[in-house]
Design an enzyme around this catalytic site. Sequence first.
Site, PDB file in Angstrom:
ATOM      1  N   VAL A  39       7.358  -1.942   7.146  1.00 24.19           N
ATOM      2  CA  VAL A  39       7.333  -0.640   7.112  1.00 24.19           C
ATOM      3  C   VAL A  39       8.174  -0.137   5.905  1.00 24.19           C
ATOM      4  CG1 VAL A  39       8.265   1.482   8.326  1.00 24.19           C
ATOM      5  CG2 VAL A  39       7.670  -0.278   9.716  1.00 24.19           C
ATOM      6  N   LYS A  40       7.368   0.867   4.969  1.00 25.98           N
ATOM      7  CA  LYS A  40       7.723   1.385   3.852  1.00 25.98           C
ATOM      8  C   LYS A  40       8.306   2.669   3.747  1.00 25.98           C
ATOM      9  CE  LYS A  40       5.571   0.905  -1.023  1.00 25.98           C
ATOM     10  NZ  LYS A  40       4.374   1.003  -1.767  1.00 25.98           N
ATOM     11  N   LEU A  41       9.658   2.843   3.558  1.00 24.94           N
ATOM     12  CA  LEU A  41      10.634   3.932   3.611  1.00 24.94           C
ATOM     13  C   LEU A  41      10.756   4.444   2.157  1.00 24.94           C
ATOM     14  CD1 LEU A  41      12.575   2.404   6.305  1.00 24.94           C
ATOM     15  CD2 LEU A  41      10.875   4.238   6.898  1.00 24.94           C
ATOM     16  N   THR A  62       0.679  -1.200  -0.123  1.00 20.87           N
ATOM     17  CA  THR A  62      -0.008   0.060  -0.217  1.00 20.87           C
ATOM     18  C   THR A  62       1.011   1.106  -0.015  1.00 20.87           C
ATOM     19  OG1 THR A  62      -0.124   0.341   2.491  1.00 20.87           O
ATOM     20  CG2 THR A  62      -1.797  -1.302   1.506  1.00 20.87           C
ATOM     21  N   ALA A  64       3.099  -0.929   4.568  1.00 20.13           N
ATOM     22  CA  ALA A  64       2.546   0.299   5.111  1.00 20.13           C
ATOM     23  C   ALA A  64       3.612   1.486   5.173  1.00 20.13           C
ATOM     24  CB  ALA A  64       1.663   0.133   6.472  1.00 20.13           C
TER      25      ALA A  64
END
Length: 217
Positions: free
Chosen positions: A82-84, A27, A56
């Site tokens: 965790v998307k960075l 997402t 996310a």
Amino acid sequence: MKFFVDTAETAEIAELAEAGLVDGVTTNPSLIAKSGRNFLEVVKEICDLVEGPVSAEVTALEAPAMIAEGKKLALLADNVVVKLPLTFEGLKACQALTAENIQTNVTLCFSANQGLLAAKAGATYVSPFIGRLDDLGVDGMELIANLRMIFDNYAFDTQILAASIRSADHIQQCALLGADVATAPPSVLKGLVKHQLTDKGLEAFMADWQKTGQSIL
């Protein structure tokens, strides 16, 4: 190769998950914003729908805030990734979160150098954007091939998560080049099963079967 679905629409995710077609979900803030729902609630609901990784994305731009957001997201469910963003601050946050055994997906990768830095920062996944490179007249598949070679050369554990997938052909090429994961919209994943000869063959089989007047049930 693993397939992730790139959407925040929970009904679509549930349908694909039930069919066994997806291994995870990606997402981003734009996708969740379209739902008009609370960000954290949507992420939690998606995590409950699938057993695999759910990416996310943080919305902060500075490493300390990214780390804080990442830790909060990771508390939602065990399968949160965790998307960075692939920025200097994002790489610092990646290294810090990885040190705490939080999975990360470093996104918006457009060069092999960027991907190499993400791997050195300990990223679980790096997301090269194929379609957006193609839009600029650059062969996105060359990036996939280069990342595969670099990661193999140095035995990085970071997985190549091909993103900005626009077609079934994109997925096929990524699979041939050794991408670990392809994430695509529901329409593209559903389209993988389609072939005109399959449809034509099934139509012929059914026509012949109807002539027999029989029923299996």
